[in-house]
Enzyme design. Sequence first.
Site, PDB file in Angstrom:
ATOM      1  NE  ARG A  89      -3.115  -6.671  -7.268  1.00  0.00           N
ATOM      2  CZ  ARG A  89      -3.008  -7.918  -6.807  1.00  0.00           C
ATOM      3  NH1 ARG A  89      -4.058  -8.544  -6.353  1.00  0.00           N
ATOM      4  NH2 ARG A  89      -1.837  -8.524  -6.798  1.00  0.00           N
ATOM      5  N   GLY A 128      -2.132 -15.656  -7.305  1.00  0.00           N
ATOM      6  CA  GLY A 128      -2.910 -15.310  -8.497  1.00  0.00           C
ATOM      7  C   GLY A 128      -2.039 -14.811  -9.648  1.00  0.00           C
ATOM      8  CD  GLN A 159      -3.003   1.026   0.154  1.00  0.00           C
ATOM      9  OE1 GLN A 159      -3.159   0.021  -0.516  1.00  0.00           O
ATOM     10  NE2 GLN A 159      -3.696   2.132  -0.081  1.00  0.00           N
ATOM     11  CE  LYS A 181       0.345  -7.648 -10.606  1.00  0.00           C
ATOM     12  NZ  LYS A 181       0.929  -8.377  -9.491  1.00  0.00           N
TER      13      LYS A 181
END
Length: 294
Positions: free
Chosen positions: A196, A228, A96, A194
Site C-alpha cells: 500500500r 480495494g 494505525q 499486498k
Amino acid sequence: MIIAAPDFSLERAEKIAKNLGVDSIEIATRVFPNGEVLARLSDTTMVNGNDVLLFHPTYPETNDRLLLLFQSVEALKYYGAKKVMAVIPYLSYSRQDKRFLEGESLSLKLFLDILHVIGVDTLISFDVHNASALKKYAKTKIETLSLYNDIIRYAVESLIGDREFILVAPDKGRLDIVRRLAKSFSCDYTYFIKERDRYTGEIVVKEAGDIEKVDTAIILDDEISSGGTMAKVAKRLKESGVDMVVAAAVHLLLVNNAVDRLYNAGVSYIIGSNTIDNPYSTIEIEDKIASLFT
Ligand code: R5P
C-alpha cells in the site's frame, strides 16, 4: 452484572441482557450545535456496586462515538460501577498500529492508553487487525473473540455446498489464520502479497504463487473498508479462472461504494458479521458476548 449501552445500540445490548437474564440501562446521547457530544446514564442507582458490561460499538461516526464511550466510562465509574467491561466489537483505529510515516501518531496505543486511564477494566473485542500490537500496547485486560471460523462455516454450509474451494489470504497479515482454517476445513489455501502506498493509499497485490485451478475461492480478511484489497484479489482470481468468489471478512465497513467495487470485480457474495451492522452481516455476535459470562 448489568448491561449498559448508548441509545444507538440499546436494542442489540438488550439481546445480550435477555440471554444472560440481567438488567440493562440506556445511556442517552446527544450532539450539541457546536459538535460536542454528551452521554448521560438513564439510571445511576442500578450502576452503584455492580459490574457493568458496556456494549458500545464505535462505528460508524467513530470519533463522536469514541468520545461518548469515554464519557460513559467516566460516568459509570463516578456512579460506583465496580468493574467496567467495554465491548467494542470493531476496534477503531486498530489499523494505525505503527508509525508508518515519520511524524505520525501511533493511534492504537493512544486509544488503548486512554481506555486504561479512564478505568476500563476489560476490553472485549473481535478479531482485532493486529493481535500482537494489541497485546503489546494494551494496559487493560483484553478478551478477543474470533469469528473467522463461524464465517467460513457459514460460507461452506450456506453458499458453497459440495463444491471444492480454496481459502485465500489477501495479504500476509491474514496468512496464519487462513493456513489454520484451511487445515480445519481440509481445503487448500493461497495468499497474496499486498503493498500500500502510504501517501496515496493505492494498493498493489501480487499472487504469492500459482493460483490453483479451482472452481470456488473464499477470500478472508479482518475487514473490508473501501473494498480495494478484496476487489483486486477477486479480479486476479477471476482472471485465473475461478468461477465463484466469496468476499468474507469479520468487519464490514463497506465505505465509498465498496459493494459496487466488489461486485464489479466479480465477487458473487459478500459475508461478514454484525460487529458492524449492515445488510451483509450474516454472523451475529450477541450470543458470543453473552457466552463469556455463562
Ligand atoms: C489491512 O491490512 C486490512 O487487513 C485490510 O486488508 C484492509 O483494511 C482492507 O481495506 P480496503 O477494503 O480499503 O482495501
